[in-house]
Design an enzyme around this catalytic site. Sequence first.
Site, mmCIF file in Angstrom:
data_model
loop_
_atom_site.group_PDB
_atom_site.id
_atom_site.type_symbol
_atom_site.label_atom_id
_atom_site.label_comp_id
_atom_site.label_asym_id
_atom_site.label_seq_id
_atom_site.Cartn_x
_atom_site.Cartn_y
_atom_site.Cartn_z
ATOM 1 N N GLU A 7 -5.579 31.795 -25.707
ATOM 2 C CA GLU A 7 -4.904 31.249 -26.898
ATOM 3 C C GLU A 7 -3.421 31.659 -26.913
ATOM 4 O OE1 GLU A 7 -7.139 31.519 -30.566
ATOM 5 O OE2 GLU A 7 -5.336 32.183 -31.606
ATOM 6 N N THR A 38 -2.302 27.729 -31.494
ATOM 7 C CA THR A 38 -2.549 27.856 -32.936
ATOM 8 C C THR A 38 -1.703 26.847 -33.716
ATOM 9 O OG1 THR A 38 -0.879 29.545 -33.251
ATOM 10 C CG2 THR A 38 -3.117 30.307 -32.746
ATOM 11 N N TYR A 39 -2.115 26.621 -34.947
ATOM 12 C CA TYR A 39 -1.524 25.567 -35.785
ATOM 13 C C TYR A 39 -1.278 26.144 -37.170
ATOM 14 C CZ TYR A 39 -1.716 21.030 -38.340
ATOM 15 O OH TYR A 39 -1.474 19.936 -39.129
ATOM 16 N N GLY A 97 -7.739 27.302 -42.406
ATOM 17 C CA GLY A 97 -6.386 27.816 -42.536
ATOM 18 C C GLY A 97 -6.223 28.597 -43.824
ATOM 19 N N ASP A 98 -5.034 29.141 -44.020
ATOM 20 C CA ASP A 98 -4.758 29.950 -45.217
ATOM 21 C C ASP A 98 -3.513 29.428 -45.900
ATOM 22 O OD1 ASP A 98 -6.783 31.988 -45.106
ATOM 23 O OD2 ASP A 98 -5.768 32.704 -43.290
ATOM 24 N N GLN A 201 1.234 46.774 -34.525
ATOM 25 C CA GLN A 201 0.966 45.345 -34.658
ATOM 26 C C GLN A 201 -0.533 45.102 -34.886
ATOM 27 O OE1 GLN A 201 0.990 42.947 -31.085
ATOM 28 N NE2 GLN A 201 2.396 41.500 -32.033
ATOM 29 N N PHE A 205 -2.225 43.324 -38.185
ATOM 30 C CA PHE A 205 -3.049 42.123 -38.017
ATOM 31 C C PHE A 205 -4.447 42.336 -38.569
ATOM 32 C CE2 PHE A 205 -1.661 39.114 -34.442
ATOM 33 C CZ PHE A 205 -0.420 39.004 -35.003
#
Length: 274
Positions: A7, A38-39, A97-98, A201, A205
């Site tokens: 990804e 990713t989108y 999605g968010d 990081q 996340f």
Amino acid sequence: MSNISIEFFPPKTPEGAQKLRAVRKTLYELKPHFCSVTYGAGGATQAGTFATVAEILAEGEEAASHFSCIGASTEKVRSELLELKSMGVKRLVALRGDLPSGYGLGGEFHYASDLVRFIRAEMGDYFHIEVAAYPEFHPQSPSPQSDLKALLEKTRAGANSAITQYFFNQDAYLRFVHDALALGIEIPIIPGIMPISSAAQLIRFSDACGAEIPRWLRLRLQSFGDDVESIRDFGVEVITHLCEQLLKAGAPSLHFYSMNQSSAVMQICKNLNL
Ligand code: FAD
């Protein structure tokens, strides 16, 4: 072709795009089954996703476009699906999605299952559809059972396979797969693998997406301080072991969250002889 997928996220600058081309070229040596982009995550644009997907296809690799539906109208979703089809994309990772906090659940799609149902109604079986799964459960889910039911709903709507949120506890994955099967979810559930290259990081996340960093791992990572090389070496060792255990336990393949970097994924796959 190997049993892995990789990804990427769409780069925000021309320099980032150039760097990503080099990263992809290196990672193609692993002969991934497909590469996904990713989108809409982290403020990235749909155009950036489609442009990166187009580059991957032009490089002769199979590409999957992530596709999130929250806040979108049916017209917008329909026209973007047609655009992806005309580009030759045959794989989607269909997501809710968010929305930024405070936006509520606007739009015509409330859950990823609504999107999967819409794609099947509009485009039949043209797309291979992956959906998201959460071995440690989605942060907004009221209970483990209701999150498993959400995956069942996505399966019934027509998903072909699932990719999980990353995790460091293989038992969470194995139990999730077991419970999913008991509920009648027979699609492959592919573990999402996050290489570790930066402690800060990873902690940031994981807090946001609800993936648990076990205490032993968090403390070990923090103990390296700014010693990036030691963090990377230790991370490769930990993730190689996790992947070994998952493959031994029957995981159908591995999906790597590359974070647009090649070295950790290359090293882990080399250790695994993939
Ligand atoms: P859903 O499956 O719709 O689930 C969302 C929540 O609603 C869950 O708590 C679920 O239990 C609940 N739910 C579902 N259906 C119902 C129902 N019928 N009734 C009541 N509750 C229900 N985000 C991006 O923005 N872009 C990306 O490219 C992206 N890629 C991702 C890739 C993977 C492999 C994964 C694991 C996540 C990705 N995400 C991405 C993050 C994802 O968008 C978020 O986790 C989002 O909050 C949930 O998306 P979903 O598709 O899992 O939603």
